[in-house]
Design a protein around this motif. Structure first.
Motif, mmCIF file in Angstrom:
data_model
loop_
_atom_site.group_PDB
_atom_site.id
_atom_site.type_symbol
_atom_site.label_atom_id
_atom_site.label_comp_id
_atom_site.label_asym_id
_atom_site.label_seq_id
_atom_site.Cartn_x
_atom_site.Cartn_y
_atom_site.Cartn_z
ATOM 1 N N UNK B 111 -14.346 -24.873 31.827
ATOM 2 C CA UNK B 111 -15.116 -25.374 32.970
ATOM 3 C C UNK B 111 -14.288 -26.367 33.775
ATOM 4 N N UNK B 112 -13.377 -27.038 33.084
ATOM 5 C CA UNK B 112 -12.459 -27.956 33.771
ATOM 6 C C UNK B 112 -11.105 -27.267 33.875
ATOM 7 N N UNK B 113 -10.655 -27.076 35.112
ATOM 8 C CA UNK B 113 -9.375 -26.393 35.303
ATOM 9 C C UNK B 113 -8.213 -27.381 35.297
ATOM 10 N N UNK B 114 -8.489 -28.601 35.758
ATOM 11 C CA UNK B 114 -7.395 -29.527 36.009
ATOM 12 C C UNK B 114 -7.935 -30.958 35.825
ATOM 13 N N UNK B 115 -7.355 -31.674 34.881
ATOM 14 C CA UNK B 115 -7.845 -33.024 34.577
ATOM 15 C C UNK B 115 -7.765 -33.946 35.800
ATOM 16 N N UNK B 116 -6.630 -33.901 36.485
ATOM 17 C CA UNK B 116 -6.443 -34.790 37.637
ATOM 18 C C UNK B 116 -7.497 -34.518 38.706
ATOM 19 N N UNK B 180 -13.046 -36.216 23.298
ATOM 20 C CA UNK B 180 -12.367 -35.016 22.792
ATOM 21 C C UNK B 180 -13.376 -33.936 22.424
ATOM 22 N N UNK B 181 -14.535 -34.395 21.969
ATOM 23 C CA UNK B 181 -15.587 -33.470 21.615
ATOM 24 C C UNK B 181 -16.096 -32.756 22.876
ATOM 25 N N UNK B 182 -16.300 -33.535 23.913
ATOM 26 C CA UNK B 182 -16.724 -32.942 25.188
ATOM 27 C C UNK B 182 -15.642 -32.006 25.719
ATOM 28 N N UNK B 183 -14.399 -32.433 25.548
ATOM 29 C CA UNK B 183 -13.301 -31.612 26.075
ATOM 30 C C UNK B 183 -13.214 -30.251 25.398
ATOM 31 N N UNK B 184 -13.599 -30.217 24.136
ATOM 32 C CA UNK B 184 -13.587 -28.911 23.469
ATOM 33 C C UNK B 184 -14.552 -27.953 24.179
ATOM 34 N N UNK B 187 -12.987 -27.271 27.870
ATOM 35 C CA UNK B 187 -11.734 -26.520 27.958
ATOM 36 C C UNK B 187 -11.689 -25.335 26.987
ATOM 37 N N UNK B 188 -12.533 -25.333 25.978
ATOM 38 C CA UNK B 188 -12.430 -24.335 24.911
ATOM 39 C C UNK B 188 -11.391 -24.830 23.916
ATOM 40 N N UNK B 189 -11.579 -24.506 22.660
ATOM 41 C CA UNK B 189 -10.711 -25.063 21.613
ATOM 42 C C UNK B 189 -9.260 -24.647 21.805
ATOM 43 N N UNK B 190 -9.045 -23.396 22.166
ATOM 44 C CA UNK B 190 -7.677 -22.909 22.256
ATOM 45 C C UNK B 190 -6.918 -23.650 23.368
ATOM 46 N N UNK B 191 -7.551 -23.764 24.531
ATOM 47 C CA UNK B 191 -6.900 -24.453 25.646
ATOM 48 C C UNK B 191 -6.716 -25.937 25.345
ATOM 49 N N UNK B 192 -7.692 -26.533 24.657
ATOM 50 C CA UNK B 192 -7.563 -27.952 24.327
ATOM 51 C C UNK B 192 -6.382 -28.186 23.378
ATOM 52 N N UNK B 197 -0.873 -30.550 22.848
ATOM 53 C CA UNK B 197 0.559 -30.456 22.543
ATOM 54 C C UNK B 197 1.436 -30.530 23.787
ATOM 55 N N UNK B 198 0.934 -30.010 24.897
ATOM 56 C CA UNK B 198 1.806 -29.944 26.067
ATOM 57 C C UNK B 198 1.592 -31.103 27.046
ATOM 58 N N UNK B 199 0.399 -31.734 27.027
ATOM 59 C CA UNK B 199 0.176 -32.885 27.920
ATOM 60 C C UNK B 199 -0.727 -33.926 27.268
ATOM 61 N N UNK B 200 -0.282 -34.449 26.118
ATOM 62 C CA UNK B 200 -1.130 -35.389 25.375
ATOM 63 C C UNK B 200 -1.501 -36.628 26.188
ATOM 64 N N UNK B 201 -0.578 -37.111 27.008
ATOM 65 C CA UNK B 201 -0.879 -38.334 27.761
ATOM 66 C C UNK B 201 -1.989 -38.110 28.784
ATOM 67 N N UNK B 202 -2.017 -36.912 29.349
ATOM 68 C CA UNK B 202 -3.067 -36.580 30.314
ATOM 69 C C UNK B 202 -4.425 -36.490 29.609
ATOM 70 N N UNK B 203 -4.409 -35.878 28.418
ATOM 71 C CA UNK B 203 -5.653 -35.783 27.640
ATOM 72 C C UNK B 203 -6.173 -37.182 27.328
ATOM 73 N N UNK B 204 -5.259 -38.071 26.982
ATOM 74 C CA UNK B 204 -5.646 -39.446 26.647
ATOM 75 C C UNK B 204 -6.191 -40.172 27.878
#
Lengths: 217, 386, 64
Positions: B111-116, B180-184, B187-192, B197-204
């Motif tokens: 549902x979220x394509x882009x965090x920024x 992180x729970x909401x993000x699952x 974004x779906x578990x696989x994408x999360x 792994x690829x953008x941990x700082x953005x996730x944080x």
């Protein structure tokens, strides 16, 4: 182990893919490469079994494997055509449940071992399983669920296969967070898997026993 | 021996890691009570009076471990009523229990394509996204406004009456979820997993951004529910469901600091925090122990699902109260004798010195055997005397 | 004499710092409108109309 398998085992997508590209450029046999990638994934599975890796790392490893496989597969098809299937597996999350994490891992693990998979998705009603067994002709049916409320659906689905006269054409395995303490006979299944890796081992053994041919075809 | 403390007194003693008269028990019986009371899912979520009756009837076999508030705040979220965050998720809600309906479920999707982009434009667009298939566009304005601003007050008045009649506190006032729970779900578990792994700082960064809202709306909700007036409404239910099986390094980087910041914010505002965990937290117990660093005692409770409770007691004992973990399958398929034995072992492993609450693994399933729920209640009374 | 429950409730009331309307509205506006939150609050209630402008072309619910 080589750079490709090391990269996968270390969950390092960049390193694994760089190694694949370099090897393909050097003209390394893609069959060898895909085998090495599988070794890497196998290594991750073993570390997971040993409690060194966690579930998220297993998912990440399957993603890294997939990235390398996406690079290798076109070359593989170009040189060898489509590979021979090790057998067919039908999987799905039973009616009333939408959890599919375990199922997705099983799918990747089977895929990398050359098994042909049909995934019915989540919240799959018994008639859909029956129709798919009839059309796809799998050797194994894997059913998954996390909710206790969905547990009776395992049995209902098996009974639907019985009623359709298809029960004896397949082996049935069930898995999911809440079923691991349950008895396979109670669910009318052939096996209850304790986790994705253990379940895949059982399925592969069944498929190999059947000689790779699907039971219904 | 008979009880010398009220339920609330006993619970407060446990939260404080002090020795109560006996081990309190707290099986989350939301759906179970409704089912036993003959209600449909729709009835128990939307008709407080009917649920009040079911809860009073349940006193016979659940005793004072009723969970009124869980039946309200925590489950209104599924309708997107308690917090707008839930309105941006793809909830499917049925009117009936199985086999005619099902338990509420979230369909994970991207549902979220882009965090920024979300931090830039907010959730207003996702709120009414056509990617959501929960018919949210079809709700009336009156419906939205009623459930967002009035429904909680109705529940609050119902549970005040429940407390006045029975002396049983509600156990939570507001609810929130770890980002992180909401993000699952967003974004779906696989994408999360890929993101972690690829953008941990953005996730944080996004998690902290989302945490501000979660803290605020849960605080607001607890006040509406009666914090400071109705015992238990001062507790925030902090749900931590996902993702399962995080490795310790990622957990330390992406989960713990965000959770700690949220807990500190609630405690600073005067609330208590009941941290509910799905999944096995055994590898992360040391990190969880840090939740109470710098805080006054008795403000945090950890409710653990599949965790090794003996180990949890070793690591957390004396610092943070713990609760859990009678398995769901045991409640549905086991016998009262098996439940009794499991509870006895849990009490032996966890109750020494106080700070333990006997509880179910996550929620007591709606289809649990009544005699098993009774067995848990009796086990606390039988084996839990100090 | 106050009961245990009454004593604890008094203690809770003493330490409670519930969010003010301004705090709540600002955080909720940030959640809804991101970096545009302050602007949207300043021009409320017109901001509800302006919400339409937050959609990307082709993604709007009314596009279909």
């Amino acid at each position: 182990m080589g750079k490709v398998s090391d990269g996968i085992a270390a969950l390092d997508a960049a390193a694994a893919c760089a190694a694949v590209r370099a090897d393909l450029e050097r003209g390394r046999d893609p069959m060898e490469l895909i085998d090495e990638a599988r070794v890497g994934l196998q290594e991750v599975g073993e570390r997971f079994d040993a409690g060194e890796y966690f579930l998220i790392e297993l998912i990440r490893a399957s993603q890294v494997f997939q990235e390398t496989a996406d690079l290798i597969n076109p070359k593989l098809t170009e040189l060898y055509g489509r590979g021979e299937s090790r057998g067919k597996v039908l999987i799905g999350t039973v009616a009333g449940d939408i959890h599919d994490l375990g199922k997705s891992i099983v799918k990747v693990l089977l895929d990398c071992r050359g098994v042909e998979i049909m995934d019915l998705g989540v919240d799959v009603a018994p008639p859909a399983f029956v129709a798919a067994v009839r059309d796809f002709g799998p050797g194994v049916v894997g059913m998954s669920a996390l909710l206790t409320a969905a547990i009776p659906q395992f049995r209902t689905t098996v009974e639907a296969l019985e009623a359709a006269g298809l029960r004896d054409t397949v082996k049935i395995i069930v898995g999911g967070g809440t079923v691991i303490d349950l008895d396979a006979a109670m669910l009318k299944a052939d096996h209850v898997a304790s986790d994705a890796n253990a379940g895949v081992d059982v399925m592969l053994a069944w498929l190999d026993e059947a000689g790779g041919a699907s039971a219904a075809n | 021996m008979s009880d010398t403390m009220t339920h609330y007194e006993r619970m407060r003693a446990a939260w404080n890691c002090e020795v109560p008269d006996r081990v309190p028990y707290m099986p989350m019986t939301v759906y179970f009570v409704a089912r036993q009371g003959g209600l449909t899912i729709k009835e128990f979520i939307t008709e407080p009076e009917k649920f009040l009756k079911a809860a009073l009837d349940g006193l016979d076999f659940i005793g004072d471990a009723q969970h009124p508030a869980l039946n309200t705040a925590d489950h209104m979220w599924m309708l997107g009523h308690a917090g707008w965050d839930m309105t941006t998720l793809d909830w499917r809600i049925w009117d009936e229990f199985p086999p005619h309906g099902n338990l509420p479920s979230i369909y994970e999707k991207v549902l979220i394509q882009d965090y920024d982009d979300v931090m830039e434009r907010g959730f207003s667009t996702i709120l009414f996204s056509t990617a959501l298939e929960n018919n949210i566009h079809e709700r009336s304005i009156d419906d939205f406004l009623y459930y967002q601003f009035e429904h909680t007050k109705v529940w609050s008045s119902v549970w005040r009456r429940f407390y006045d009649e029975t002396g049983i506190p509600i156990l939570i006032g507001g609810r929130a979820e770890h980002p992180l729970d909401l993000l699952q779900s967003y974004r779906g578990i696989s994408q999360l997993v890929t993101d972690m792994y690829t953008m941990p700082d953005k996730v944080l960064e996004f998690s902290y951004w989302l945490a501000d809202y979660e803290v605020m709306q849960a605080s607001r909700e607890a006040v509406t529910m009666g914090a400071g007036e109705l015992p238990g409404a001062e507790n925030i239910f902090f749900y931590n469901g996902a993702p399962p099986g995080m490795p310790p390094d990622l957990y330390a980087k992406l989960y713990i600091p965000v959770a700690k910041k949220m807990i500190d914010a609630w405690v600073a505002r005067g609330f208590n925090v009941w941290c509910h965990f799905d999944n096995d937290q055994t590898p992360h117990l040391e990190g969880l122990a840090g939740f109470v660093d710098g805080l006054p005692k008795g403000r945090v409770l950890l409710d653990l699902e599949k965790t090794d409770m003996k180990k949890a007691k070793e690591v957390l004992g004396g610092k943070i109260a713990i609760c859990g973990n009678v398995p769901s399958t045991l409640m549905v398929y086991g016998t009262p004798e098996e439940v009794d034995a499991y509870c006895k072992k849990l009490i032996e492993d966890c109750a020494a010195g106080g700070g333990y609450i006997l509880g179910a693994e996550c929620e007591t399933p709606w289809d649990s055997k009544r005699e098993n729920v009774v067995a848990m209640k009796q086990a606390a009374e039988k084996y839990g005397r100090y | 004499m106050a009961t245990f429950d009454e004593r604890v409730m008094e203690e809770v009331r003493g330490r409670l710092r519930p969010p003010s309307d301004d705090e709540y509205n600002l955080v909720t506006a940030r959640w809804l409108f991101g970096t545009k939150a302050e602007k949207m609050l300043r021009y409320a209630p017109f901001s509800f109309v302006l919400t339409k402008l937050m959609w990307r072309k082709g993604e709007e619910p009314w596009a279909k």
